[in-house]
Structures are given as structure tokens and as C-alpha cells.
Design an enzyme around this catalytic site. Structure first.
Site, PDB file in Angstrom:
ATOM      1  N   LYS A   1       0.852  -1.177   0.000  1.00  0.00           N
ATOM      2  CA  LYS A   1       0.000   0.000   0.000  1.00  0.00           C
ATOM      3  C   LYS A   1       0.895   1.235   0.000  1.00  0.00           C
ATOM      4  O   LYS A   1       1.721   1.418   0.892  1.00  0.00           O
ATOM      5  CB  LYS A   1      -0.892   0.002   1.239  1.00  0.00           C
TER       6      LYS A   1
ATOM      7  N   ARG B   1     -10.882   9.668   1.453  1.00  0.00           N
ATOM      8  CA  ARG B   1     -10.757  10.323   2.765  1.00  0.00           C
ATOM      9  C   ARG B   1     -11.902  11.304   2.969  1.00  0.00           C
ATOM     10  O   ARG B   1     -12.373  11.502   4.085  1.00  0.00           O
ATOM     11  CB  ARG B   1      -9.392  11.008   2.875  1.00  0.00           C
TER      12      ARG B   1
ATOM     13  N   LYS C   1       1.030  10.112   5.431  1.00  0.00           N
ATOM     14  CA  LYS C   1       1.163   8.742   5.942  1.00  0.00           C
ATOM     15  C   LYS C   1       2.465   8.081   5.502  1.00  0.00           C
ATOM     16  O   LYS C   1       2.576   6.852   5.470  1.00  0.00           O
ATOM     17  CB  LYS C   1      -0.060   7.923   5.500  1.00  0.00           C
TER      18      LYS C   1
ATOM     19  N   GLU D   1       7.556  -6.779   1.482  1.00  0.00           N
ATOM     20  CA  GLU D   1       6.318  -6.691   2.275  1.00  0.00           C
ATOM     21  C   GLU D   1       5.469  -7.949   2.073  1.00  0.00           C
ATOM     22  O   GLU D   1       4.948  -8.528   3.024  1.00  0.00           O
ATOM     23  CB  GLU D   1       5.487  -5.460   1.858  1.00  0.00           C
TER      24      GLU D   1
ATOM     25  N   LYS E   1      -2.257  -1.453  -3.878  1.00  0.00           N
ATOM     26  CA  LYS E   1      -3.091  -0.268  -3.822  1.00  0.00           C
ATOM     27  C   LYS E   1      -2.233   0.984  -3.888  1.00  0.00           C
ATOM     28  O   LYS E   1      -1.239   1.046  -3.172  1.00  0.00           O
ATOM     29  CB  LYS E   1      -3.858  -0.317  -2.508  1.00  0.00           C
TER      30      LYS E   1
ATOM     31  N   SER F   1     -10.178   5.436  -5.009  1.00  0.00           N
ATOM     32  CA  SER F   1     -11.118   6.539  -5.215  1.00  0.00           C
ATOM     33  C   SER F   1     -10.626   7.579  -6.215  1.00  0.00           C
ATOM     34  O   SER F   1     -11.395   8.058  -7.048  1.00  0.00           O
ATOM     35  CB  SER F   1     -11.409   7.196  -3.867  1.00  0.00           C
TER      36      SER F   1
ATOM     37  N   TYR G   1     -15.119   0.809  -7.343  1.00  0.00           N
ATOM     38  CA  TYR G   1     -16.372   1.524  -7.069  1.00  0.00           C
ATOM     39  C   TYR G   1     -17.345   1.401  -8.227  1.00  0.00           C
ATOM     40  O   TYR G   1     -18.485   1.843  -8.119  1.00  0.00           O
ATOM     41  CB  TYR G   1     -16.072   2.992  -6.743  1.00  0.00           C
TER      42      TYR G   1
END
Ligand code: PBG
Length: 329
Positions: free
Chosen positions: A201, A211, A224, A240, A255, A281, A319
Site C-alpha cells: 500500500k 478520505r 502517511k 512486504e 493499492k 477513489s 467503485y
């Protein structure tokens, strides 16, 4: 490996008619390739438009059936639940994540009561929809605490599993959380609850509309980057994933989606495990606005979704999934 030579070989021959093009198709999409994300809000009888995501809504629990009926009719295997928590329920430590009456818990109960195992439920494990600072973990003197955060994530995972969640999806990027969550689930006899790790990610600018949708955008302090990955890196994504597999992940997620097709491909090639893509998004909103403005046509959606299959993804969180009847052709 590739042989033949023009003019005896003409690749256009196979592209001549539609039937012929269909025969040589290497990748196709079916509804089984999709996971539908759903935003939940408090209240009753509401279906709120999300202004930054045209065509996506937030649903109250009692309106969920409308969407789940559609998902089942379309034959989508799984939904992913995301809460828009009221600001007055948010605090420093995200305690609402552990409230058994929170939106996600009520959502799981409602879906499982009505639909049993007709459709799978996946839930994010992270604190950002619940914290007053918008971060995925606990903060102390500007540092996101790793091990202390994991303790809460374990409790959040156990709570969601108790409610009936099928797939626990840690999206927090703390080190070591998959192993600890797996252990805790096993100890509590949730051996069949799966873990989908958001393994790769990235700290991305493509999450903005999400968000906004969960109400963490204006709250988020800083960025982040101390826990999500640097988008300049790809070897690190493999590390990872390797760690998460060792720790017990059943599936891994990449992602965002489209800017990271190379990552999907190399994970799939190297590890041969189920890899999911998240068309996030920002990707959704860019494309949807482009279509609305007439800059590109609606077939761009199908093209973008096929790119994930080409890269090697087994399934796609999108979505658009509630509109597959209009998109898959
Ligand atoms: C939270 C989470 C995020 C998304 C899914 N889970 C946002 C973030 O990490 O800030 C983004 C999804 C999207 O943009 O569609 N941990």
C-alpha cells in the site's frame, strides 16, 4: 520464441472480424472478479451522494439491502465495508473501532442476517475512520506507534470476526500485524476467517476522494509516509509480501491500482498467490469526471479494469462494481 515474418505473417489477419478477435482474447472479466466497496453512515433511510465521487453513495444500514440485492444479482462474490464515523465519535485512540455497535459491526450483522453466506464480507482493519487525527494508528510525539497500534488492530479484527466478517483486511501498514492478527484469530477459534493483507500500500495522492467519503480528509494531520510505501519503490513491495505470506496472509492487495500494475505483475509472478488490485477513489473520480465531461468515453472503464487482469490480479476492488451490468460487455 516469437517467429514469423511479414508478409507471410500478418497479425492483422486475426483481428479482422469480431468473432476472430474474441477467439484470440487473452483476458476477460466476469462479475466473480469484483469486490464492491460500500460506505456506511448513521441514521435511517439515507443514501447520500459523495460529491468527490460522482455515482457513489453512503448508505444507512437499513438501505443496505438495496445495494446488496444488486450485488448478489450481479453475482459479485464480496463487499468491503467502510464507515463514515461521526466526528463526535472520533478520538485520539480511535476507540469507536472497538465499539460493538459501530457502523461496521452493525453492517456485518445486518448483511449476515439477511444473506447468510450468499456474499462474502471484507472489512478494513485500521484506525483512520475513527481517529480525530485521521491516522491509521496511535500517535505519540508525532510518531505513529507500531506495536501499540497492533494491539488495537488485534481487538478490532477479533470484533469484526465475531460479528461475522469473512475476510479481515489490515490496511494500516504496521510491521508485523498480519502474524499477530492471525495468531489471535486462531486462538479465538476463527481459523477460517481469512486475511487479505494490504501488503503493498503506497503513500498516494489517489486516496483523496476516499478520505472525503469517510470524513478523515480535513482531519488528517501531515501525511502517511512513515508507514505507507514510497511510490518510487518496487523491491520493497516484494519484501512486504514475502513477510505477510510468512505471517499467514491468505491473499495480498496492491493499492492504488492502475499506477501500480507493474507491482501486481511482479508479485503474481514471484509468489503465485491470490493478488487483488484496488482501483482507488482517485482513479475512480478522475475517470468518472472525464467521462462526465465527454473527454473520454465510458468504455475506458472496461479497459482500465481489464488492465488489472492482464497484470495478473485475481480480483479488483472497484467503485464501479455495482454497475457491472453496464460496464462488462
Ligand atoms: C484506510 C484506507 C484508505 C483507503 C482504503 N483504506 C485511505 C488511506 O490509507 O488513507 C483508500 C481507498 C480509496 O482511495 O479508494 N486505511
Amino acid at each position: 520464441m516469437i517467429t514469423g515474418k511479414y508478409p507471410s505473417l500478418r497479425l492483422r489477419r486475426n483481428r479482422k472480424e469480431s468473432w476472430s478477435r474474441r477467439l484470440i482474447q487473452e483476458n476477460t472479466l466476469s462479475p466473480s472478479d469484483f469486490i464492491l466497496p460500500i460506505f456506511l453512515i448513521d441514521g435511517s433511510n439515507k443514501k447520500h451522494p459523495i460529491s468527490s465521487m460522482p455515482g457513489v453513495y453512503r448508505y444507512t444500514i437499513n438501505r443496505l439491502a438495496q445495494l446488496i440485492d444488486k450485488a448478489i444479482k450481479l453475482n459479485i462474490p464480496m463487499v468491503a465495508l467502510f464507515p463514515k464515523t461521526q466526528n463526535n465519535k472520533k478520538n485520539d485512540i480511535g476507540s469507536e473501532a472497538l465499539n460493538e455497535n459501530n457502523l461496521v459491526c452493525r453492517g456485518i450483522l445486518e448483511i449476515k442476517k439477511r444473506y447468510k453466506n450468499q456474499i462474502g464480507i471484507m472489512c478494513d482493519v485500521a484506525l483512520d475512520p475513527y481517529t480525530s487525527h485521521g491516522h491509521d494508528g496511535l500517535i505519540k510525539s508525532n510518531e505513529i506507534l507500531n506495536d501499540e497500534t497492533i494491539e488495537i488492530l488485534i481487538a478490532q479484527s477479533l470484533l469484526q470476526a465475531e460479528m461475522g466478517c469473512d475476510v479481515i483486511a489490515p490496511s494500516d501498514m504496521m510491521d508485523g500485524r498480519i502474524g499477530k492478527i492471525r495468531k489471535a484469530l486462531d486462538k479465538s477459534n476463527f481459523k477460517n476467517v481469512r486475511i487479505l493483507s494490504y501488503a503493498a500500500k503506497y503513500a498516494s495522492s489517489f486516496y483523496g476522494p476516499f478520505r472525503d467519503a469517510v470524513g478523515s480528509k480535513s482531519l488528517l494531520r501531515g501525511n502517511k509516509k512513515t508507514y505507507q510505501m514510497d511510490f518510487r519503490n518496487s523491491d520493497e513491495a516484494l519484501r512486504e509480501v514475502a513477510l505477510d505470506i510468512k505471517e499467514g496472509a491468505d491473499m495480498v492487495l496492491v493499492k492504488p491500482g492502475m499506477p501500480y500494475l507493474d507491482i501486481i505483475k511482479s508479485i503474481k509472478e514471484k509468489f503465485k498467490l491470490p493478488v487483488f488490485a484496488y482501483q482507488v477513489s482517485g482513479e475512480y473520480s478522475l475517470m468518472s469526471n472525464g467521462i462526465r465531461k465527454g473527454l473520454i468515453n465510458q468504455k475506458a472503464i472496461y479497459e482500465s479494469l481489464v488492465s488489472f487482469k492482464r497484470a495478473g490480479a485475481n480480483a479488483i476492488i472497484s467503485y464501479y462494481a455495482d454497475r457491472l451490468d453496464k460496464i462488462l460487455y
